[in-house]
Design a protein around this motif. Structure first.
Motif, short mmCIF file in Angstrom:
data_model
loop_
_atom_site.label_atom_id
_atom_site.label_comp_id
_atom_site.label_asym_id
_atom_site.label_seq_id
_atom_site.Cartn_x
_atom_site.Cartn_y
_atom_site.Cartn_z
N GLU A 98 0.81 -1.21 0.00
CA GLU A 98 0.00 0.00 0.00
C GLU A 98 0.85 1.26 0.00
O GLU A 98 0.52 2.25 -0.64
CB GLU A 98 -0.92 -0.01 1.22
CG GLU A 98 -1.93 1.12 1.17
CD GLU A 98 -3.05 0.93 2.16
OE1 GLU A 98 -3.09 -0.10 2.83
OE2 GLU A 98 -3.90 1.84 2.24
N THR A 99 1.96 1.21 0.74
CA THR A 99 2.79 2.41 0.81
C THR A 99 3.95 2.38 -0.17
O THR A 99 4.37 3.42 -0.67
CB THR A 99 3.33 2.61 2.24
OG1 THR A 99 3.94 1.37 2.63
CG2 THR A 99 2.23 2.98 3.19
N ASP A 100 4.46 1.19 -0.45
CA ASP A 100 5.63 1.12 -1.35
C ASP A 100 5.25 1.09 -2.82
O ASP A 100 6.01 1.55 -3.66
CB ASP A 100 6.47 -0.13 -1.02
CG ASP A 100 7.14 0.02 0.34
OD1 ASP A 100 7.04 1.11 0.91
OD2 ASP A 100 7.75 -0.96 0.80
N ASN A 101 4.12 0.55 -3.14
CA ASN A 101 3.63 0.53 -4.51
C ASN A 101 2.22 1.10 -4.56
O ASN A 101 1.26 0.38 -4.88
CB ASN A 101 3.62 -0.91 -5.06
CG ASN A 101 5.00 -1.51 -5.10
OD1 ASN A 101 5.60 -1.77 -4.08
ND2 ASN A 101 5.49 -1.73 -6.28
N PRO A 102 2.08 2.37 -4.22
CA PRO A 102 0.73 2.92 -4.07
C PRO A 102 -0.10 2.87 -5.35
O PRO A 102 -1.31 2.64 -5.28
CB PRO A 102 0.98 4.38 -3.63
CG PRO A 102 2.38 4.68 -4.03
CD PRO A 102 3.13 3.38 -3.96
N VAL A 103 0.54 3.05 -6.50
CA VAL A 103 -0.22 3.07 -7.75
C VAL A 103 -0.73 1.66 -8.07
O VAL A 103 -1.90 1.46 -8.37
CB VAL A 103 0.64 3.63 -8.91
CG1 VAL A 103 -0.16 3.63 -10.20
CG2 VAL A 103 1.13 5.04 -8.58
N GLU A 104 0.19 0.69 -7.96
CA GLU A 104 -0.19 -0.70 -8.20
C GLU A 104 -1.33 -1.11 -7.26
O GLU A 104 -2.30 -1.74 -7.66
CB GLU A 104 1.04 -1.59 -7.98
CG GLU A 104 0.78 -3.05 -8.31
CD GLU A 104 2.02 -3.92 -8.08
OE1 GLU A 104 3.16 -3.39 -8.19
OE2 GLU A 104 1.84 -5.11 -7.81
N PHE A 105 -1.20 -0.71 -6.01
CA PHE A 105 -2.20 -1.04 -5.00
C PHE A 105 -3.56 -0.45 -5.38
O PHE A 105 -4.58 -1.14 -5.34
CB PHE A 105 -1.76 -0.51 -3.63
CG PHE A 105 -2.71 -0.84 -2.53
CD1 PHE A 105 -2.65 -2.07 -1.89
CD2 PHE A 105 -3.67 0.08 -2.12
CE1 PHE A 105 -3.54 -2.38 -0.87
CE2 PHE A 105 -4.56 -0.22 -1.10
CZ PHE A 105 -4.49 -1.45 -0.47
#
Lengths: 122, 134
Positions: free
Chosen positions: A9-16
């Motif tokens: 959620e925080t490291d890959n916000p766009v993917e999430f």
């Protein structure tokens, strides 16, 4: 340095956020979000180029172009801000059964923002 | 934004829309891409070029990297967020993924035929047509 727990959620916000929006609206029986940014001339860890595979009953009797439009619309915010390229595989569960080999997207050829200039400079 | 600037931006927007509406009708197949067919600057644009080459289709290509108003304008025109974009007979058919799918399932040959283009990949019927023309 403290060890960090990897958090999508925080490291890959766009993917999430892509995954969350597509899952919420399309209720997919299979979904995969592939970050293909590493194939392109962007900084490491970028979230700019994605391929999404969505298998959903909701695509039944809907043309391919309309399936793409559905997904584009759901990801309107991401496409406006962060996401530069979005490759879409949108199938019904029946179609997915018959064909589940997905080819990777083609490699970048430099036409992204300043990278043409960067190439010229090299 | 001042009323004048707003007016100007609306005017330039409609000019682009008019311009694009003409461009997409200028040839039976029209492609908006990054780079030119001999030197595509994006893998997706390159894939479209390769597919159309396999079908031996003549088409108009417009390089959106050469014109920022076209780059944004074509996205607004088709309500489609990405480049490349392919038009057949003035109608938007899709981007790289869709053209590839149409190529694989034979739809592209059929769509081209509808507008009077015989694809180099069309089977039997294509060769018969060629023969009858000789």
């Amino acid at each position: 340095m403290s060890s960090k727990i990897f958090n999508k959620e925080t490291d890959n916000p766009v993917e999430f956020s892509i995954k969350e929006k597509l899952t919420d609206s399309l209720n997919p029986s299979y979904i995969e979000i592939i970050n293909e940014s590493y194939m392109h001339n962007v900084p490491k860890g970028s979230e700019t180029h994605f391929k999404v595979i969505v298998v959903s009953d909701k695509f039944k009797d809907i043309s391919l172009i309309e399936r793409h439009r559905m997904i584009n619309k759901l990801l309107n915010d991401e496409l406006k801000c962060n996401v530069h390229a979005l490759s879409i595989v949108a199938k019904t569960p029946d179609q997915w059964k018959n064909e589940n080999t997905i080819t990777p997207s083609p490699p970048c050829r430099g036409g992204f923002g300043n990278c043409i200039q960067l190439r010229k400079l090299k | 934004m001042t009323p004048f600037r707003l007016y100007k931006s609306i005017r330039s927007f409609s000019t682009t829309v008019d311009k694009i509406a003409n461009l997409v009708k200028k040839n039976k197949v029209v492609v908006f891409m990054k780079g030119v067919p001999d030197s595509p600057k994006c893998g997706f644009s390159n894939a479209v070029v390769q597919i159309l080459r396999m079908h031996d289709v003549k088409y108009d290509a417009h390089d959106v990297l050469e014109d920022e108003s076209l780059r944004q304008g074509i996205k607004d025109f088709s309500n489609w967020p990405t480049i490349p974009q392919v038009f057949i007979n003035g109608e938007f058919v899709g981007g790289c993924d869709i053209l590839l799918e149409m190529h694989k399932n034979g739809e592209l040959v059929a769509e081209l035929k509808k507008v009077g283009i015989t694809s180099a990949l069309s089977e039997n019927e294509g060769s018969q047509e060629k023969k009858s023309k000789d």
